[in-house]
Design a protein around this motif. Sequence first.
Motif, short mmCIF file in Angstrom:
data_model
loop_
_atom_site.label_atom_id
_atom_site.label_comp_id
_atom_site.label_asym_id
_atom_site.label_seq_id
_atom_site.Cartn_x
_atom_site.Cartn_y
_atom_site.Cartn_z
N VAL A 132 7.88 5.18 0.14
CA VAL A 132 7.63 3.83 -0.37
C VAL A 132 8.92 3.03 -0.42
O VAL A 132 8.95 1.84 -0.08
N ASN A 136 9.53 -0.42 1.54
CA ASN A 136 9.88 -1.64 0.82
C ASN A 136 11.02 -2.40 1.49
O ASN A 136 11.07 -3.64 1.44
N ARG A 141 3.74 -1.75 3.54
CA ARG A 141 2.96 -0.99 2.56
C ARG A 141 2.76 0.44 3.06
O ARG A 141 2.40 0.65 4.22
N LEU A 168 2.56 2.64 -4.11
CA LEU A 168 1.81 3.48 -3.19
C LEU A 168 0.33 3.12 -3.24
O LEU A 168 -0.22 2.82 -4.30
#
Length: 263
Positions: A132, A136, A141, A168
Motif C-alpha cells: 500500500v 500510494n 489503489r 487497503l
Amino acid sequence: MAQFGAWRAQLQGSVTVFIAASSRCFSDLKFEEACQNIVDLEYDRIDIWLDESSNHLKPSEVAGDPEAFVLRYRDLSRLTPVAFTVAHDVDTETMKGLCAAAKLLRVTQITVPSSPIGTPFNSEIDRLKQFVAIGNEDGIRISIHTKGGQLTEDPHTAVELCQSVRGLGLSLDPSYYICGVHSNQSWDQVFPYVYHTLLRDSTDKQIQVQVGLGEVDYARIMQLLAREDYHRALSVDFDRGQMDKDTLALEMRKLRLLLETLL
C-alpha cells in the motif's frame, strides 16, 4: 421481476460503473492475441492479468521496464486498461515496477493475492502495508483478491485485513463466497472495502458454470456496490482452463450483455 426492476431503478443515476474483460479469459494465448480477442468481443476496457508461470504476460516483464511495456501496449491495442491483476505474490521491487507502469497507463488499481491460509496475520499485515505504501507513491489503489485457499476466503478475515492496513481494499470475487468453505455465511460486510470486482457465474458446487446456470445475484451485488458509491470496474473474469474454449466467446458476450442491462 418486480424486485429486480426496483433494484435497477435504484442503480440508475446512483453509481457509475463500467465493464471490462480480464485478459485471463485468454490466458493460454499471448497477451497481444488476448487483446485482439477482447476487442473482437466488443469490449473496450481490459483488466490486465499477470502471471509469472505463464507465457501470457509476466509481472517481471512489465516491472523490469515499465516504459517499454507501455509503449508496446499503446502500439498493440486501443483498449482502455482499468486494472492490473497479479496471479501470485511479488516482491517489493516488482511491485514498484508494476505501479510505475500503471501510473504511465493511467491505471489506478492493482489486485494482488492475499497470503495462503495459515500465514500469520501480523506477517500478512506487514506485507500488505509495504504494498500500500508503494502504491500510494504513484496514486495506485492496492486491493487483495477474495479467493479460496487464501486468508480472504473468510469474509471476516478479509475485512479485518482492510481495517488493519489503512488504504487497503478488496477485489471482490463472489464466486469464492458462493462456492467455498464459508458459503453458508453472509459476506455483505465486505462491500464497504471493495475497490474492484471480478465476475463469472458459479454454484455452491462449481466455481465456474455457464452464465445463467449459477447462483451469482448480479443485481444484488450491484445494489450493494451502489450503496457504497462504487464507480469502478466490473471485470468479466473466466478461467480459461475450466471452460470449453468453443463456448468462451459466447459466455463472455452473455455476461457483458447481462451486466449492461443493469447499468
